[in-house]
Motif scaffolding. Structure first.
Motif, mmCIF file in Angstrom:
data_model
loop_
_atom_site.group_PDB
_atom_site.id
_atom_site.type_symbol
_atom_site.label_atom_id
_atom_site.label_comp_id
_atom_site.label_asym_id
_atom_site.label_seq_id
_atom_site.Cartn_x
_atom_site.Cartn_y
_atom_site.Cartn_z
ATOM 1 N N ASN A 87 9.172 1.398 8.421
ATOM 2 C CA ASN A 87 9.919 2.177 8.271
ATOM 3 C C ASN A 87 9.617 2.762 7.495
ATOM 4 N N ASP A 88 8.193 3.043 7.156
ATOM 5 C CA ASP A 88 7.438 4.469 6.223
ATOM 6 C C ASP A 88 6.589 3.023 5.242
ATOM 7 N N GLU A 125 0.468 -1.101 -0.048
ATOM 8 C CA GLU A 125 0.218 0.128 0.054
ATOM 9 C C GLU A 125 0.873 1.555 0.144
ATOM 10 N N ALA A 126 2.432 1.569 0.474
ATOM 11 C CA ALA A 126 3.321 2.261 0.559
ATOM 12 C C ALA A 126 4.257 1.326 0.399
ATOM 13 N N THR A 127 5.005 2.361 -0.051
ATOM 14 C CA THR A 127 6.597 1.240 -0.290
ATOM 15 C C THR A 127 7.631 1.755 0.524
ATOM 16 N N TRP A 170 10.165 -7.552 3.467
ATOM 17 C CA TRP A 170 11.293 -6.868 4.005
ATOM 18 C C TRP A 170 11.508 -6.551 2.403
ATOM 19 N N ASP A 171 12.348 -4.676 2.618
ATOM 20 C CA ASP A 171 12.792 -4.664 1.335
ATOM 21 C C ASP A 171 14.345 -4.744 1.287
ATOM 22 N N ARG A 198 13.108 -4.110 7.412
ATOM 23 C CA ARG A 198 12.036 -4.732 7.602
ATOM 24 C C ARG A 198 10.756 -4.178 7.574
ATOM 25 N N ILE A 199 9.869 -4.275 7.645
ATOM 26 C CA ILE A 199 8.890 -3.888 6.715
ATOM 27 C C ILE A 199 7.610 -4.290 8.371
#
Ligand SMILES: [Ca+2]
Ligand SMILES: [Ca+2]
Length: 146
Positions: A132-133, A47-49, A101-102, A110-111
């Motif tokens: 982390n946004d 939904e939000a990167t 994770w990104d 880590r999201i």
């Protein structure tokens, strides 16, 4: 029947037999065999990167091992993570941890994560991970396997 379940069931049967023989003649009760759960990861939607652009290099870990990705995932574009994924099994004596994770050139972000334990909700469900946004939605399905 998948080998992992067969092995888990065989192990449970053997340990029940061992417990029964240990307890023979005593007033104790045998340990109940653990319940085995099957978890299917099906969809990821960002939904939000987390990165400050239009897509993340998303990947998924299950119990510490990367099982999907990293793949470029644009915002608000569902990715089918079930296509090439195995079903994940755990029993009620253990937990299953799913992390999102990104990937980055430096340290990955880590999201978030979720953990399934002894009495998970069964059926299809969605969970929102935020960190982390980044905002990731993961859709998954849980059923009893024994
Ligand atoms: Ca990042
Ligand atoms: Ca990234």
């Amino acid at each position: 029947m998948p080998r992992r379940i067969r092995r888990a069931l065989l192990g449970a049967a053997l340990s029940a037999a061992a417990t029964a023989s240990l307890l023979a003649g005593s007033a104790g009760t045998a340990h109940a065999a653990p319940t085995v759960y099957a978890v299917h990861l099906s969809w990821l939607t960002i939904e939000a990167t987390q990165d400050n652009n239009s897509y993340d290099e998303a990947y998924i870990k299950v119990n510490g091992a990367t099982v999907w990705g990293p793949h470029d995932v644009p915002e608000n574009s569902p990715q089918n993570i079930g296509v090439s994924l195995p079903t994940f099994y755990y029993d009620s004596d253990h937990t299953l941890t799913v992390e999102a994770w990104d990937r980055d050139p430096g340290r990955d972000d880590r999201i978030g994560y979720f953990r399934l334990g002894a009495n998970p909700a069964l059926g299809g469900q969605a969970i929102q991970l935020r960190g982390n946004d980044g905002v990731y939605d993961i859709f998954f399905y849980v059923e009893r396997a024994n």
